[in-house]
Design an enzyme around this catalytic site. Structure first.
Site, short mmCIF file in Angstrom:
data_model
loop_
_atom_site.label_atom_id
_atom_site.label_comp_id
_atom_site.label_asym_id
_atom_site.label_seq_id
_atom_site.Cartn_x
_atom_site.Cartn_y
_atom_site.Cartn_z
CG ASP A 10 -1.79 1.23 1.34
OD1 ASP A 10 -2.25 1.71 0.28
OD2 ASP A 10 -2.01 1.74 2.45
CB SER A 11 0.17 4.79 -0.61
OG SER A 11 -0.90 4.91 0.30
CB CYS A 19 -3.19 0.86 -2.49
SG CYS A 19 -3.13 2.61 -2.86
CD GLU A 75 0.79 6.45 5.85
OE1 GLU A 75 1.95 6.28 6.23
OE2 GLU A 75 0.05 5.51 5.47
CB CYS A 90 -9.11 5.27 0.82
SG CYS A 90 -7.45 5.53 1.46
CG HIS A 148 -4.71 5.04 4.69
ND1 HIS A 148 -4.25 4.55 3.48
CD2 HIS A 148 -3.60 5.43 5.38
CE1 HIS A 148 -2.93 4.68 3.45
NE2 HIS A 148 -2.50 5.20 4.59
N1 DGL Z 1 -4.60 3.39 0.95
C1 DGL Z 1 -4.77 4.07 -0.24
C2 DGL Z 1 -5.98 3.76 -1.04
O1 DGL Z 1 -6.60 2.76 -0.79
C3 DGL Z 1 -3.93 5.18 -0.63
C4 DGL Z 1 -4.23 6.50 -0.16
C5 DGL Z 1 -3.17 7.48 -0.56
O2 DGL Z 1 -1.99 7.17 -0.43
O3 DGL Z 1 -3.54 8.58 -0.99
O4 DGL Z 1 -6.35 4.46 -1.93
#
Ligand code: DGL
Length: 259
Positions: free
Chosen positions: A10-11, A73, A151, A183, A185
């Protein structure tokens, strides 16, 4: 091959919401998780940047011998997964906003999608939305600022609550009865969201669906781990390992990685 690890990236730390579901469903599997937190958020980057970062993450996991890659992600999936599938031999599992179940079940004919700019502007998202949300009001909302707060470990803060309040307002005005979390997160926000949403509004998060799909693909390709030793599970971050540890409640082995 079947005892090779499942690779997840993931990011940042958000994809651990998917990692946990996969581990719960497949407790016997060896796993490697990569949090590219140094480059988070991906959501405001160009399609090309997102693709290049996804390539870098994938190649790291392939070098570690992963037998399958879970792109945990939405932003990376919607912008890069077709390229990844065309380029590498291993199977890829992706995640995208679950518009379909929300659109099929809504009674108010209005649903809300909270996701990153990169996801909401992607071709894949538009394609899915056109396919399933015909005749339904879709309130799309970019969750600007949410990922950086998570984050940096600021999950349960007033600042987060204020952001969510602002993003939910147009959805509640439109009388949504489903809120799709687009997302990885965002599942960490569910306890806070539940205190802010009317009871009738259901929250959809696709973590379990991704885990089931991962299991189905491993099963169909004869790749489920047949060894019954304690699995090796490692999570790497190239930024704040403490944030990763906090979300995992210290239950898994983590390490900093200069990546
Ligand atoms: N966890 C991410 C997603 O599902 C990335 C969010 C990001 O880095 O902007 O989109």
């Amino acid at each position: 091959m079947s005892n090779k690890p499942i690779g997840i990236f993931d990011s940042g730390v958000g994809g651990t919401s998917i990692f946990k579901e996969v581990h719960m469903l497949l407790p016997n599997e060896n796993m490697i998780y990569l949090a590219d937190s140094k480059n988070a958020p991906y959501g405001n980057k160009s399609e090309e940047e997102i693709r290049n970062l996804s390539i870098k993450n994938t190649e790291f996991l392939l070098e570690k011998g992963c037998k399958i890659i879970v792109v945990a992600c939405n932003t990376a999936t919607t912008n890069a997964i077709s390229y990844l599938r065309e380029t590498y031999d291993v199977p890829f599992i992706g995640i995208e906003p679950a518009i379909k179940p929300a659109a099929l079940n809504t009674k108010t004919k209005a649903i809300g999608i909270l996701a990153t700019k990169g996801t909401l502007s992607s071709q894949l998202f538009h394609k899915t939305s056109d396919l399933y949300a015909n005749g339904i009001k879709v309130i799309e909302q970019v969750g600007e600022g949410i990922v950086p707060l998570i984050e940096s470990g600021q999950l349960h803060t007033n600042q987060m609550k204020d952001l969510l309040q602002m993003y939910l307002e147009p959805m509640l005005k439109a009388n949504i009865d489903y809120l799709v979390l687009g997302c990885t997160h965002y599942p960490y926000l569910i306890p806070m969201l539940e205190t802010m949403l009317p009871k009738e509004v259901k929250i959809i998060d696709s973590g379990l669906a991704v885990a089931k799909q991962t299991k189905a693909i491993l099963h169909s390709q004869n790749l489920l781990n047949s060894e019954i030793n304690k699995p090796s599970i490692k999570l790497y971050s190239n930024r704040n390992v403490e944030v990763l540890d906090a979300l995992l409640e210290g239950k898994f082995e983590t390490a900093y990685l200069d990546f």
